[in-house]
Design a protein around this motif. Sequence first.
Motif, PDB file in Angstrom:
ATOM      1  N   GLY A 159       0.804  -1.222   0.000  1.00  9.54           N
ATOM      2  CA  GLY A 159       0.000   0.000   0.000  1.00  9.54           C
ATOM      3  C   GLY A 159       0.830   1.262   0.000  1.00  9.54           C
ATOM      4  O   GLY A 159       0.369   2.299   0.499  1.00  9.54           O
ATOM      5  N   ASP A 160       2.035   1.225  -0.573  1.00  9.85           N
ATOM      6  CA  ASP A 160       2.916   2.387  -0.490  1.00  9.85           C
ATOM      7  C   ASP A 160       2.336   3.578  -1.256  1.00  9.85           C
ATOM      8  O   ASP A 160       1.487   3.420  -2.148  1.00  9.85           O
ATOM      9  CB  ASP A 160       4.300   2.038  -1.030  1.00  9.85           C
ATOM     10  CG  ASP A 160       5.397   2.827  -0.342  1.00  9.85           C
ATOM     11  OD1 ASP A 160       5.328   2.992   0.888  1.00  9.85           O
ATOM     12  OD2 ASP A 160       6.330   3.267  -1.026  1.00  9.85           O
ATOM     13  N   ARG A 161       2.814   4.777  -0.940  1.00 10.85           N
ATOM     14  CA  ARG A 161       2.191   6.018  -1.403  1.00 10.85           C
ATOM     15  C   ARG A 161       2.188   6.246  -2.912  1.00 10.85           C
ATOM     16  O   ARG A 161       1.377   7.040  -3.401  1.00 10.85           O
ATOM     17  CB  ARG A 161       2.844   7.206  -0.693  1.00 10.85           C
ATOM     18  CG  ARG A 161       2.502   7.251   0.795  1.00 10.85           C
ATOM     19  CD  ARG A 161       2.933   8.557   1.437  1.00 10.85           C
ATOM     20  NE  ARG A 161       2.483   8.628   2.802  1.00 10.85           N
ATOM     21  CZ  ARG A 161       3.201   8.218   3.844  1.00 10.85           C
ATOM     22  NH1 ARG A 161       4.396   7.713   3.654  1.00 10.85           N
ATOM     23  NH2 ARG A 161       2.729   8.312   5.070  1.00 10.85           N
ATOM     24  N   PRO A 162       3.072   5.636  -3.715  1.00 14.80           N
ATOM     25  CA  PRO A 162       2.964   5.850  -5.164  1.00 14.80           C
ATOM     26  C   PRO A 162       1.610   5.464  -5.754  1.00 14.80           C
ATOM     27  O   PRO A 162       1.280   5.891  -6.862  1.00 14.80           O
ATOM     28  CB  PRO A 162       4.087   4.960  -5.719  1.00 14.80           C
ATOM     29  CG  PRO A 162       5.126   4.986  -4.659  1.00 14.80           C
ATOM     30  CD  PRO A 162       4.347   4.958  -3.364  1.00 14.80           C
ATOM     31  N   ILE A 163       0.799   4.710  -5.029  1.00 15.11           N
ATOM     32  CA  ILE A 163      -0.547   4.399  -5.529  1.00 15.11           C
ATOM     33  C   ILE A 163      -1.354   5.686  -5.674  1.00 15.11           C
ATOM     34  O   ILE A 163      -2.050   5.898  -6.670  1.00 15.11           O
ATOM     35  CB  ILE A 163      -1.269   3.411  -4.593  1.00 15.11           C
ATOM     36  CG1 ILE A 163      -0.494   2.096  -4.493  1.00 15.11           C
ATOM     37  CG2 ILE A 163      -2.693   3.145  -5.087  1.00 15.11           C
ATOM     38  CD1 ILE A 163      -1.065   1.133  -3.470  1.00 15.11           C
ATOM     39  N   GLY A 164      -1.281   6.556  -4.684  1.00 10.21           N
ATOM     40  CA  GLY A 164      -1.987   7.825  -4.762  1.00 10.21           C
ATOM     41  C   GLY A 164      -1.505   8.675  -5.917  1.00 10.21           C
ATOM     42  O   GLY A 164      -2.298   9.325  -6.610  1.00 10.21           O
ATOM     43  N   THR A 165      -0.192   8.674  -6.150  1.00 10.22           N
ATOM     44  CA  THR A 165       0.364   9.421  -7.280  1.00 10.22           C
ATOM     45  C   THR A 165      -0.182   8.885  -8.595  1.00 10.22           C
ATOM     46  O   THR A 165      -0.554   9.648  -9.495  1.00 10.22           O
ATOM     47  CB  THR A 165       1.896   9.327  -7.268  1.00 10.22           C
ATOM     48  OG1 THR A 165       2.390   9.866  -6.045  1.00 10.22           O
ATOM     49  CG2 THR A 165       2.504  10.099  -8.436  1.00 10.22           C
ATOM     50  N   PHE A 166      -0.243   7.574  -8.723  1.00  8.42           N
ATOM     51  CA  PHE A 166      -0.767   6.951  -9.935  1.00  8.42           C
ATOM     52  C   PHE A 166      -2.215   7.357 -10.181  1.00  8.42           C
ATOM     53  O   PHE A 166      -2.604   7.718 -11.302  1.00  8.42           O
ATOM     54  CB  PHE A 166      -0.656   5.428  -9.804  1.00  8.42           C
ATOM     55  CG  PHE A 166      -1.258   4.671 -10.953  1.00  8.42           C
ATOM     56  CD1 PHE A 166      -0.529   4.435 -12.108  1.00  8.42           C
ATOM     57  CD2 PHE A 166      -2.563   4.208 -10.881  1.00  8.42           C
ATOM     58  CE1 PHE A 166      -1.093   3.741 -13.175  1.00  8.42           C
ATOM     59  CE2 PHE A 166      -3.139   3.513 -11.937  1.00  8.42           C
ATOM     60  CZ  PHE A 166      -2.393   3.276 -13.089  1.00  8.42           C
ATOM     61  N   LEU A 167      -3.033   7.335  -9.159  1.00  6.39           N
ATOM     62  CA  LEU A 167      -4.448   7.688  -9.313  1.00  6.39           C
ATOM     63  C   LEU A 167      -4.628   9.160  -9.674  1.00  6.39           C
ATOM     64  O   LEU A 167      -5.481   9.511 -10.496  1.00  6.39           O
ATOM     65  CB  LEU A 167      -5.200   7.357  -8.023  1.00  6.39           C
ATOM     66  CG  LEU A 167      -5.319   5.858  -7.695  1.00  6.39           C
ATOM     67  CD1 LEU A 167      -5.824   5.673  -6.275  1.00  6.39           C
ATOM     68  CD2 LEU A 167      -6.241   5.158  -8.691  1.00  6.39           C
ATOM     69  N   ARG A 168      -3.836  10.038  -9.070  1.00  7.52           N
ATOM     70  CA  ARG A 168      -3.927  11.465  -9.405  1.00  7.52           C
ATOM     71  C   ARG A 168      -3.474  11.731 -10.826  1.00  7.52           C
ATOM     72  O   ARG A 168      -4.006  12.623 -11.500  1.00  7.52           O
ATOM     73  CB  ARG A 168      -3.095  12.294  -8.428  1.00  7.52           C
ATOM     74  CG  ARG A 168      -3.671  12.385  -7.026  1.00  7.52           C
ATOM     75  CD  ARG A 168      -2.951  13.446  -6.216  1.00  7.52           C
ATOM     76  NE  ARG A 168      -1.529  13.154  -6.049  1.00  7.52           N
ATOM     77  CZ  ARG A 168      -1.021  12.409  -5.085  1.00  7.52           C
ATOM     78  NH1 ARG A 168      -1.829  11.842  -4.191  1.00  7.52           N
ATOM     79  NH2 ARG A 168       0.274  12.202  -4.993  1.00  7.52           N
ATOM     80  N   ALA A 169      -2.493  10.970 -11.287  1.00  4.90           N
ATOM     81  CA  ALA A 169      -1.974  11.175 -12.641  1.00  4.90           C
ATOM     82  C   ALA A 169      -2.945  10.684 -13.711  1.00  4.90           C
ATOM     83  O   ALA A 169      -2.901  11.154 -14.848  1.00  4.90           O
ATOM     84  CB  ALA A 169      -0.635  10.454 -12.794  1.00  4.90           C
ATOM     85  N   HIS A 170      -3.816   9.754 -13.353  1.00  9.22           N
ATOM     86  CA  HIS A 170      -4.754   9.177 -14.325  1.00  9.22           C
ATOM     87  C   HIS A 170      -6.190   9.266 -13.780  1.00  9.22           C
ATOM     88  O   HIS A 170      -6.839   8.251 -13.541  1.00  9.22           O
ATOM     89  CB  HIS A 170      -4.381   7.719 -14.607  1.00  9.22           C
ATOM     90  CG  HIS A 170      -2.950   7.526 -15.005  1.00  9.22           C
ATOM     91  ND1 HIS A 170      -2.441   8.003 -16.194  1.00  9.22           N
ATOM     92  CD2 HIS A 170      -1.912   6.913 -14.365  1.00  9.22           C
ATOM     93  CE1 HIS A 170      -1.160   7.686 -16.280  1.00  9.22           C
ATOM     94  NE2 HIS A 170      -0.812   7.035 -15.186  1.00  9.22           N
ATOM     95  N   PRO A 171      -6.689  10.468 -13.594  1.00  8.13           N
ATOM     96  CA  PRO A 171      -7.989  10.637 -12.912  1.00  8.13           C
ATOM     97  C   PRO A 171      -9.174  10.089 -13.688  1.00  8.13           C
ATOM     98  O   PRO A 171     -10.207   9.774 -13.092  1.00  8.13           O
ATOM     99  CB  PRO A 171      -8.094  12.160 -12.739  1.00  8.13           C
ATOM    100  CG  PRO A 171      -7.241  12.720 -13.831  1.00  8.13           C
ATOM    101  CD  PRO A 171      -6.100  11.768 -13.973  1.00  8.13           C
ATOM    102  N   THR A 172      -9.052   9.975 -15.013  1.00  6.69           N
ATOM    103  CA  THR A 172     -10.190   9.505 -15.811  1.00  6.69           C
ATOM    104  C   THR A 172      -9.987   8.083 -16.328  1.00  6.69           C
ATOM    105  O   THR A 172     -10.835   7.579 -17.076  1.00  6.69           O
ATOM    106  CB  THR A 172     -10.429  10.446 -17.007  1.00  6.69           C
ATOM    107  OG1 THR A 172      -9.273  10.447 -17.855  1.00  6.69           O
ATOM    108  CG2 THR A 172     -10.700  11.870 -16.524  1.00  6.69           C
TER     109      THR A 172
END
Length: 311
Positions: free
Chosen positions: A165-178
Amino acid sequence: MPDTPSRTGSRTTHDTDLIIVGGGPAGCAAARMAAGVGMRSVLIERDALCRNLYRIPALNNVLGGHTSGPGLADSITAELNSTEPCRLELGRHAVELRADDDQVAVTLDTGTRLTAPYAVVATGVGPLQPRDVPWITAPGSPALPPLWQADADDAEGRTLLVLGGDRPIGTFLRAHPTTDTRLLVAYPEADAYKTEEIRDDPRVTLLPVAHLTLHPAEQTTVTAAAVDRDGGQRTVTADAVHVSIGSAPTAPPGDLSRDGDGYCPPARQHPRVIVAGDLRSARFQRIMTALGSGSEAALHAYYAMRERPSR
């Protein structure tokens, strides 16, 4: 300009004023600062400059107006390529670093041995793999790609199993919002606090587990057996699997003092070896702190050379 050993015939001759091992933000900042105070440097990087920045699609905590890793990496790379006192050794890596009273010697994979009065080590960290953690069993599994290497095409219309569950998951989701994707995030109890920023995203399904066994891929499907914290079992199926377990330090072999996790605390190093960037500890792994620590490391070497010239 410092009265350096490499420029004074009566003193020990070195190949350069400063050896920099690692070409990420910290190493590049060290080279730029060294040039600014008149020091020559050799920067050793096994890949491309700022290679990991190119894999960060979205930035939200960096000064200068950069909103993506590639944009910042391009800017840093262009500046380093025009920094004449810095010699770049790209595609090379350090196989040994030795420090003594008068110098630091770094041996490259080609057998070339470079010497300097001081060295900055900024090799950073690399992604952990299932074999590195006790809560995953993955017999015969090759190295798995980290989530930050995935792009929209990898995720669109697909289900991705994310280990950790490391934080790059959040970065990935923000980078691909749609992007229409489903992330099955399997994580141990120790990672629970890291999932706060992603738990409300409708594309995420959280799978807290005590243990997970990854089975060999069958054609295009990945399956895993998950044991939850109450002992219950379930089968997880996905189109692909990525890791987001965390990172481990990647220090070169030789005269570096490491802690129990493999990091290299600056205060424990030989006086002629200066550690910068993410290699210092897991606590402050951010681009801005890496840039600052790299610049400070070069200045540390500059003032040390003025105050303690080699014999």
